[in-house]
Design a protein around this motif. Structure first.
Motif, PDB file in Angstrom:
ATOM      1  N   GLU A 196       3.617   5.434  -5.990  1.00 11.13           N
ATOM      2  CA  GLU A 196       3.274   5.411  -7.419  1.00 11.13           C
ATOM      3  C   GLU A 196       2.222   6.463  -7.744  1.00 11.13           C
ATOM      4  OE1 GLU A 196       1.906   1.424  -7.782  1.00 11.13           O
ATOM      5  OE2 GLU A 196       3.884   0.642  -8.292  1.00 11.13           O
ATOM      6  N   GLN A 197       1.180   6.508  -6.928  1.00 11.34           N
ATOM      7  CA  GLN A 197       0.098   7.462  -7.163  1.00 11.34           C
ATOM      8  C   GLN A 197       0.622   8.893  -7.097  1.00 11.34           C
ATOM      9  OE1 GLN A 197      -3.441   6.934  -4.782  1.00 11.34           O
ATOM     10  NE2 GLN A 197      -4.215   8.944  -5.318  1.00 11.34           N
ATOM     11  N   ALA A 198       1.499   9.167  -6.140  1.00 12.94           N
ATOM     12  CA  ALA A 198       2.063  10.516  -6.012  1.00 12.94           C
ATOM     13  C   ALA A 198       2.811  10.918  -7.276  1.00 12.94           C
ATOM     14  CB  ALA A 198       2.983  10.583  -4.797  1.00 12.94           C
ATOM     15  N   LYS A 223      -1.526  18.397  -1.045  1.00 13.30           N
ATOM     16  CA  LYS A 223      -1.335  17.319  -2.016  1.00 13.30           C
ATOM     17  C   LYS A 223       0.123  17.290  -2.443  1.00 13.30           C
ATOM     18  CE  LYS A 223      -3.814  15.201  -5.767  1.00 13.30           C
ATOM     19  NZ  LYS A 223      -4.953  15.256  -6.650  1.00 13.30           N
ATOM     20  N   TYR A 268      10.820   5.373  -9.175  1.00 14.57           N
ATOM     21  CA  TYR A 268      10.219   6.286  -8.209  1.00 14.57           C
ATOM     22  C   TYR A 268      11.039   6.318  -6.924  1.00 14.57           C
ATOM     23  CZ  TYR A 268       6.061   5.762 -11.186  1.00 14.57           C
ATOM     24  OH  TYR A 268       5.180   5.729 -12.234  1.00 14.57           O
ATOM     25  N   ARG A 277       0.836  -1.201   0.000  1.00  5.50           N
ATOM     26  CA  ARG A 277       0.000   0.000   0.000  1.00  5.50           C
ATOM     27  C   ARG A 277       0.874   1.257   0.000  1.00  5.50           C
ATOM     28  NH1 ARG A 277      -3.320  -0.897   4.333  1.00  5.50           N
ATOM     29  NH2 ARG A 277      -4.650  -2.135   3.001  1.00  5.50           N
ATOM     30  N   GLU A 294       2.393   9.597 -10.325  1.00  7.83           N
ATOM     31  CA  GLU A 294       1.568   9.534 -11.522  1.00  7.83           C
ATOM     32  C   GLU A 294       0.482  10.599 -11.572  1.00  7.83           C
ATOM     33  OE1 GLU A 294       0.402   5.425 -11.640  1.00  7.83           O
ATOM     34  OE2 GLU A 294       2.485   4.788 -11.912  1.00  7.83           O
ATOM     35  N   LYS A 295      -0.159  10.906 -10.423  1.00  2.08           N
ATOM     36  CA  LYS A 295      -1.217  11.921 -10.464  1.00  2.08           C
ATOM     37  C   LYS A 295      -1.324  12.755  -9.201  1.00  2.08           C
ATOM     38  CE  LYS A 295      -4.520   8.248  -9.576  1.00  2.08           C
ATOM     39  NZ  LYS A 295      -5.588   7.454 -10.124  1.00  2.08           N
ATOM     40  N   ILE A 314      -1.104  12.762  -4.648  1.00  2.00           N
ATOM     41  CA  ILE A 314      -1.787  12.104  -3.539  1.00  2.00           C
ATOM     42  C   ILE A 314      -1.863  13.084  -2.378  1.00  2.00           C
ATOM     43  CG2 ILE A 314       0.327  11.111  -2.571  1.00  2.00           C
ATOM     44  CD1 ILE A 314      -1.320   8.598  -1.869  1.00  2.00           C
ATOM     45  N   GLN A 317       2.260   1.718  -3.424  1.00  2.05           N
ATOM     46  CA  GLN A 317       1.194   2.177  -4.305  1.00  2.05           C
ATOM     47  C   GLN A 317       0.918   3.671  -4.103  1.00  2.05           C
ATOM     48  OE1 GLN A 317      -1.812  -0.721  -3.228  1.00  2.05           O
ATOM     49  NE2 GLN A 317      -1.381  -1.963  -5.043  1.00  2.05           N
ATOM     50  N   CYS A 318       1.030   4.143  -2.878  1.00  7.15           N
ATOM     51  CA  CYS A 318       0.884   5.573  -2.607  1.00  7.15           C
ATOM     52  C   CYS A 318       2.005   6.364  -3.288  1.00  7.15           C
ATOM     53  CB  CYS A 318       0.889   5.841  -1.102  1.00  7.15           C
ATOM     54  SG  CYS A 318      -0.612   5.356  -0.242  1.00  7.15           S
ATOM     55  N   LYS A 360       2.951  15.775  -5.278  1.00  5.35           N
ATOM     56  CA  LYS A 360       3.156  15.169  -6.586  1.00  5.35           C
ATOM     57  C   LYS A 360       4.647  14.991  -6.773  1.00  5.35           C
ATOM     58  CE  LYS A 360       1.543  15.371 -11.331  1.00  5.35           C
ATOM     59  NZ  LYS A 360       1.826  13.995 -11.555  1.00  5.35           N
TER      60      LYS A 360
END
Length: 88
Positions: free
Chosen positions: A27-29, A85, A69, A21, A31-32, A34, A24-25, A87
């Motif tokens: 990755e999300q940061a 947020k 990353y 998890r 990519e778009k 978080i 994945q956070c 990024k």
């Protein structure tokens, strides 16, 4: 995603899920973006599972080599940022 997450087979299932998890956070940061609070909570849990700095560095370097990353740069940015947020 054409890579595997670095996993320690001595972890319990719930710990493995929490480490994944966290990655994945990250990755999300990258990519778009978080929410900073979500990322730092996932990192805090990751540090409960991997308290050793040397082990953290090893696992995070493996993740960076396969994904590109940087968890170190992202967490540093999140801690220093006043934004809600993050990024990568």
């Amino acid at each position: 995603m054409n890579y595997q997450y670095p996993i320690d087979f001595s972890w319990e299932t719930s710990e493995t899920v929490d480490v994944i998890r966290f990655f994945q956070c990250v990755e999300q940061a990258y990519e778009k973006g978080i929410e900073k609070e979500i990322l730092l909570a996932a990192y805090k849990r990751f540090k409960e599972i991997v308290p050793s700095k040397s082990e953290e560095k090893k696992i995070c370097n493996e993740f960076e080599e396969s994904s590109g990353y940087s968890t170190y740069r992202l967490i540093k940015k999140a801690i220093e940022s006043t934004a809600l947020k993050v990024k990568g």
